[in-house]
Design an enzyme around this catalytic site. Structure first.
Site, PDB file in Angstrom:
ATOM      1  N   GLU A 140      -4.304  -3.247   0.477  1.00  0.00           N
ATOM      2  CA  GLU A 140      -3.162  -2.391   0.125  1.00  0.00           C
ATOM      3  C   GLU A 140      -2.391  -3.049  -1.020  1.00  0.00           C
ATOM      4  OE1 GLU A 140      -0.951  -2.222   3.790  1.00  0.00           O
ATOM      5  OE2 GLU A 140      -0.352  -4.317   3.678  1.00  0.00           O
ATOM      6  N   ASP A 143       7.822  -6.150  -0.516  1.00  0.00           N
ATOM      7  CA  ASP A 143       7.056  -5.301  -1.434  1.00  0.00           C
ATOM      8  C   ASP A 143       7.743  -5.124  -2.792  1.00  0.00           C
ATOM      9  OD1 ASP A 143       5.535  -4.835   0.949  1.00  0.00           O
ATOM     10  OD2 ASP A 143       6.835  -3.152   1.457  1.00  0.00           O
TER      11      ASP A 143
HETATM   12  O1  FUB Z   1       6.265  -2.783   3.886  1.00  0.00           O
HETATM   13  C1  FUB Z   1       5.445  -1.912   4.626  1.00  0.00           C
HETATM   14  C2  FUB Z   1       4.029  -2.137   4.237  1.00  0.00           C
HETATM   15  O2  FUB Z   1       3.631  -3.490   4.501  1.00  0.00           O
HETATM   16  C3  FUB Z   1       3.766  -1.975   2.764  1.00  0.00           C
HETATM   17  O3  FUB Z   1       3.703  -0.647   2.364  1.00  0.00           O
HETATM   18  C4  FUB Z   1       2.518  -2.744   2.639  1.00  0.00           C
HETATM   19  O4  FUB Z   1       2.140  -3.025   1.322  1.00  0.00           O
HETATM   20  C5  FUB Z   1       2.837  -3.980   3.444  1.00  0.00           C
HETATM   21  O5  FUB Z   1       3.583  -4.902   2.721  1.00  0.00           O
END
Ligand code: FUB
Length: 550
Positions: free
Chosen positions: A207, A33
């Site tokens: 997301e 991320d």
């Molecule tokens: O890294 C944990 C979660 O997985 C992140 O918050 C999301 O964007 C995905 O990458």
């Protein structure tokens, strides 16, 4: 006190750890991320989340590190800046975890504001809050505020992103439940200004929101729901809170099932940050990567070409083509870079014992060979083409069991084809391994890497590149070599300057140098007695001759 001391000590030890390597560019810990920003000191900073090894789903993620660079090659690890134990709010969770996911950082009012998602009670997946840590510096001395971002509804949204517009107005975004929400931030940076509104016009939002601006146009990038491997998509608008106009996918799925990226301009080049699971082979242990990003004239984004470090030639010896490469001389760089082996540990060999690839030795036939190959494994080989053209590649390879057949396929220079050509090996005895010819591979002069992918259990001894137009005998070039045999000192007379390469009979390069006069001396007196192949690259042709060292 003890914990603060330990963190300070760790930061001191980690401080200014620098490294330069291709993707994934952080390898000592798992990171995901990546949120990238260029700050006023002229450096590019990356704020990723941190996958803990061994993982337990994503609910142990903790201990953010910060990385920076001023050349996109050499990276500095500034050490840990915040961990879950620093967060003064939040009830203990039933699973025992206290964890944090994808963060972002913003600069305003002379301070750095670090935003991170952290669950504040059970059930953890619906109680995420966005914490804030503040510092005067971009990569150290952060203090976590004892409250979360004010003005958020009590629903579990993750992946905060803060975008500051040219007029200094800050905007906050986050997402969850397949919707993306956004709002203005108050000047204090710790409170939503007004109410959050849903970002409209996004196709298949999942997301990982990221917002940036280019030529007056706002871009919102995000991860989609594509099964197996999420992709990164984007939309544009003339307003930071939309409505958005969907544009397409700019980063195809990687080896990680999740995807999460950021886009930033640095020193005149745009960059796409993202993560893969190349190093670990599991989407729960990810690694951050960066590649160039390009726009079309109309402002749309070209699909990012994902690159990966393929390792370096074994013993830094660029095997020549035409020539032979032994299977056991795959690249150096380890698991996830130079090769992938499904089983930890090398079952047999005394050859390259630190590597996990199964290399077997057959003393009777004086050979090392690779065996126990399986689907999902690969081996990289870097080599140098002396003469551009069309090559046939002869593989000494066979299945391990009578009556079986297995496939393998090749990828040159990371160029993935959706429909790769597969080649079939059948069973033969080790003493006389069968040859499978891979025909008509076009290669330019210079350095290349080939990746070998098996579909099942193969005994793999070596492969030989042969130029289809053949190699000319050295006499055709009015070149003379004398004395031959010799004790290792050879005189070579050439009509023109060229490059001389000498390989031993296994294809190992023992000498490479330019001929810079009509009379050139070659010295291989430090080599063992035996036969060698001299290749002279001259005038766009390669000429070869045998050399005998007494
Ligand atoms: O890294 C944990 C979660 O997985 C992140 O918050 C999301 O964007 C995905 O990458």
């Amino acid at each position: 006190m003890k914990r603060i001391f330990l963190i300070a000590l760790c930061n001191l030890l980690c401080f200014l750890t620098s490294f330069a390597q291709g993707n994934p560019f952080v390898r000592d810990i798992y990171t995901a991320d990546p949120s990238a920003h260029v700050w006023a000191d002229g450096r590019l900073y990356v704020y990723p989340s941190h996958d803990m090894d061994p993982p337990r789903g994503c609910d142990l993620m903790d201990k953010y590190h910060v990385y920076s660079t001023d050349d996109m090659v050499t990276w500095t690890d500034h050490g840990q800046i915040v961990e879950a134990a620093d967060v003064p709010w939040g009830e203990p969770l039933a699973n025992g975890g206290k964890f944090m996911w994808a963060p972002d950082c913003a600069y305003k009012n002379g301070k750095y504001y670090f935003y991170f998602p952290h669950p504040n009670r059970d059930p953890w997946n619906s109680t995420w809050k966005i914490g804030i840590a503040v510092s005067d510096k971009p990569a150290s001395d952060f203090t976590v505020l004892d409250y979360w971002l004010k003005g958020l509804p009590d629903e579990g949204m993750i992946d905060p992103c803060v975008f500051i517009d040219d007029d200094g107005q800050a905007y906050f975004y986050y997402g969850g439940g397949n919707k993306c929400m956004g709002a203005k931030l108050k000047d204090s940076m710790d409170e939503i200004d007004g109410s959050l509104q849903q970002m409209t016009g996004l196709t298949d939002f999942h997301e990982g929101t990221w917002v940036f601006k280019k030529d007056g146009v706002y871009y919102l990038t995000y991860a989609d729901n594509a099964g197996g491997a999420n992709q990164l998509r984007y939309a544009t608008s003339n307003n930071p809170l939309g409505p958005w106009s969907y544009k397409g996918v700019y980063l195809k799925g990687t080896t990680s099932d999740t995807s999460h990226g950021s886009v930033v301009e640095y020193k005149g080049q745009w960059w796409a940050f993202y993560h893969t699971a190349d190093l670990s082979g599991t989407g729960l242990l990810r690694s951050i990567c960066v590649d160039s990003l390009f726009f079309n004239d109309n402002g749309t984004i070209k699909t990012v070409v994902q690159t990966k470090d393929m390792g370096t030639p074994y013993q830094n010896n660029w095997r020549p083509a035409p020539g032979t490469i032994e299977a056991e001389d795959f690249n150096e760089g380890g698991q996830g870079i130079a090769y992938w082996d499904n089983t930890k540990g090398n079952a047999f060999s005394k050859y390259r014992t630190k590597d996990w690839v199964d290399i077997n030795e057959n003393r009777r036939y004086s050979m090392y060979y690779i065996t126990n190959t399986e689907q999902k494994e690969y081996l990289n080989y870097s080599f140098e083409v002396l003469q551009a053209g069309i090559y046939n590649v002869d593989f000494s390879i066979a299945t391990t069991t009578s009556g079986t057949e297995e496939k393998f396929y090749l990828e040159f220079d990371q160029k993935k084809t959706s429909n790769p050509r597969r080649y079939t090996a059948t069973y033969t005895e080790l003493s006389d391994l069968g040859t499978v010819t891979v025909p008509n591979i076009e290669l330019s002069e210079g350095k290349h890497t080939v990746t070998f992918y098996p579909s099942g259990n193969l005994n793999f001894d070596k492969f030989t590149f042969t130029h289809t137009t053949g190699i000319r005998e050295i006499e055709a070039a009015r070149v003379s070599i004398f004395p031959n045999p010799s004790d290792g000192i050879f005189q070579i007379q050439t009509p023109q300057n060229g490059v001389v390469l000498i390989t031993d009979i296994s294809g190992k390069l023992v000498l490479k140098e330019k001929t810079n006069s009509a009379n050139h001396t070659i010295d291989i007196s430090n080599q063992a007695a035996g036969m060698y192949i001299l290749s002279l690259q001259m005038n766009d042709q390669v000429y070869q001759s045998k050399l005998i060292k007494k």
